[in-house]
Scaffold this active site. Structure first.
Site, PDB file in Angstrom:
ATOM      1  CG  ASP A 161       5.272 -45.933   5.672  1.00 35.11           C
ATOM      2  OD1 ASP A 161       6.485 -45.903   6.116  1.00 35.11           O
ATOM      3  OD2 ASP A 161       4.360 -45.181   6.444  1.00 35.11           O
ATOM      4  CD  GLU A 391       5.063 -37.610   2.540  1.00 32.66           C
ATOM      5  OE1 GLU A 391       3.907 -36.968   2.357  1.00 32.66           O
ATOM      6  OE2 GLU A 391       5.132 -38.502   3.132  1.00 32.66           O
TER       7      GLU A 391
HETATM    8  C1  GLC Z   1       5.614 -41.717   5.898  1.00 30.51           C
HETATM    9  C2  GLC Z   1       6.606 -42.031   5.374  1.00 30.51           C
HETATM   10  C3  GLC Z   1       7.842 -42.367   6.516  1.00 30.51           C
HETATM   11  C4  GLC Z   1       7.974 -41.167   7.427  1.00 30.51           C
HETATM   12  C5  GLC Z   1       6.522 -40.536   7.680  1.00 30.51           C
HETATM   13  C6  GLC Z   1       6.707 -39.047   8.185  1.00 30.51           C
HETATM   14  O1  GLC Z   1       4.699 -42.729   6.824  1.00 30.51           O
HETATM   15  O2  GLC Z   1       6.521 -43.435   4.757  1.00 30.51           O
HETATM   16  O3  GLC Z   1       9.030 -42.672   6.153  1.00 30.51           O
HETATM   17  O4  GLC Z   1       8.715 -41.259   8.434  1.00 30.51           O
HETATM   18  O5  GLC Z   1       5.682 -40.520   6.676  1.00 30.51           O
HETATM   19  O6  GLC Z   1       7.506 -38.263   7.370  1.00 30.51           O
END
Ligand code: GLC
Length: 423
Positions: A161, A391
């Site tokens: 993102d 994460e």
């Molecule tokens: C963030 C990440 C994306 C992911 C989401 C949920 O937005 O950038 O890649 O899918 O989190 O984990």
């Protein structure tokens, strides 16, 4: 069973909301597209039925035009912005109006092959149809240059993102009409790890363009405020088409075989449009200005996974990996240290995401670079051993960043890095 195996299973079970898994409690309370694909690989290690179900629930949100949305809002949750009422797509179940990386066909193929690759496997066949429909959607709406690459119309589609690759295109997005809104992400994790307010306004402005045109994908693709060719999704779709082709061949789906072979050939040839000679890597490029980001990210190394690059290009990519080991204790950082905007703690500007590392390692094994794949695998395991199931992780000191108890990190432990190879 080791303690970490038990913890990883426990995270998946606790993040299960009944047929689908949330990426983590609090920060991400819905079903995310590519998260679910990777999560299925984790469930497959101890509950095959639940693995298939994760993907089946995801495609229950597929649009009639073929798009598989990036979020399915099965139940509303006030702790998240932008929620279903902000997207206002009018779908049932409620969904966002954009997509995410097309890794589904690759994962469906793996689940199916691990169960013996029976061409009459009914669950595979249904998901094969959904993947084909989604790949056709990319072809129709997201290939503006007709070269088989993937254009994204929102940076959130890339799954990476907040990568610096999007900065220049985002800087051109008009935010004067964004209005007031309340962010929720910074209530869950440290703001220093999340995008800045200025960046967030741009994300919201792009969303509003889609909503204001009633999520007309033709209009968004042709005239939207953000039009980038993403190196990650271009590689992932090429790979996914190869995997879909393998399933089409097993089923003898003749017309689809011809269709996919043509599309694969187009993408293989088209990929050079992303090659940046100075960077010595494939880099995302703006579809409107043709400007290359020139940035080496973890997605650049997906070339092996996609099966592209001549021997010189591949040698330069390996040289880049070698160079990165000079500044990163752990591989594979989402941005190379020293690049503009590098920050080992901030979203997609340095931290490691194990799902991208997994795909990079898979490609490296297939290309015969086993030592590199092993290094990435053992670094990934060390990160979890040191910091837990975060994460993302700092490539410098291995500390966790973003949300804790993360589903896809747990899945990557179970399906990959705890095993020490690509199995
Ligand atoms: C963030 C990440 C994306 C992911 C989401 C949920 O937005 O950038 O890649 O899918 O989190 O984990």
């Amino acid at each position: 069973m080791t303690d970490l195996n038990a913890q990883a299973r426990d995270i998946l079970i606790r993040n299960d909301r009944g047929g689908y898994t949330v990426p983590t409690h609090g920060l991400y309370p819905y079903q995310w597209n590519w998260d679910s694909a990777f999560v299925a690989l984790g469930f497959a290690e101890f509950d095959r039925d639940r693995a298939w179900q994760e993907i089946e629930t995801l495609i229950s949100g597929q649009w009639d035009d073929g798009m598989i949305p990036h979020i399915i809002f099965h139940k509303d949750d006030p702790g998240y912005f932008p929620g279903p009422s902000v997207w206002a797509t009018g779908k049932t179940p409620a969904t966002s109006g954009i997509t995410q990386p097309p890794v589904l066909a690759t994962i469906v193929r793996k689940l199916w092959e691990d169960e013996g690759a029976d061409p009459t496997h009914s669950r595979m066949r249904r998901l094969y149809d959904a993947c084909l429909k989604s790949h056709r959607w990319f072809h129709v709406f997201r290939d503006p240059k007709a070269n088989g690459l993937v254009m994204v119309t929102h940076n959130w589609e890339t799954g990476r993102d907040n990568s610096s690759e999007w900065d220049d295109a985002l800087a051109r997005v008009d935010t004067s009409n964004v209005g007031d809104y309340q962010r929720r992400d910074t209530g869950h994790v440290d703001a220093a790890m999340r995008p800045t307010q200025n960046e967030y306004d741009r994300y919201v402005a792009i969303l509003q363009f889609g909503r204001n045109c009633g999520w007309n994908h033709r209009e968004i693709a042709d005239n939207g405020p953000f039009r980038m060719i993403d190196v990650g999704m271009s590689m992932e779709l090429l790979r996914a088409n190869r995997d879909l082709l393998a399933m089409a061949k097993a089923m003898g789906d003749a017309a689809v075989i011809v269709e996919l072979e043509a599309r694969i050939a187009l993408s293989e040839k088209g990929m050079d449009w992303l090659w940046n000679e100075e960077a010595g890597a494939y880099c995302s490029r703006d579809a409107t200005t043709d400007q290359s980001s020139g940035l080496v990210t973890n997605a650049s190394f997906l070339a092996f996974y996609a099966g592209v690059g001549n021997s010189t290009q591949r040698a330069r990519l390996i040289a880049a990996l070698e160079r990165i080991t000079g500044s990163a204790t752990y591989l594979v950082p989402s941005l190379e240290a020293g690049s503009r905007a590098y920050d080992h703690k901030r979203y997609w500007r340095g931290p490691i995401w194990l799902v991208v590392s997994y795909m990079v390692a898979q490609g490296l094994v297939e290309a015969g670079h086993n030592a590199w794949a092993d290094r990435i695998c053992s670094d990934s395991a060390r990160l979890i051993e040191k910091s837990g199931f975060y994460e993302s992780f700092s490539p410098e000191d291995g500390s966790g960043s973003g949300g804790p108890d993360f589903s896809w990190t747990a899945a990557m432990w179970l399906a990959w890095c705890s095993k020490g190879d690509m199995a």
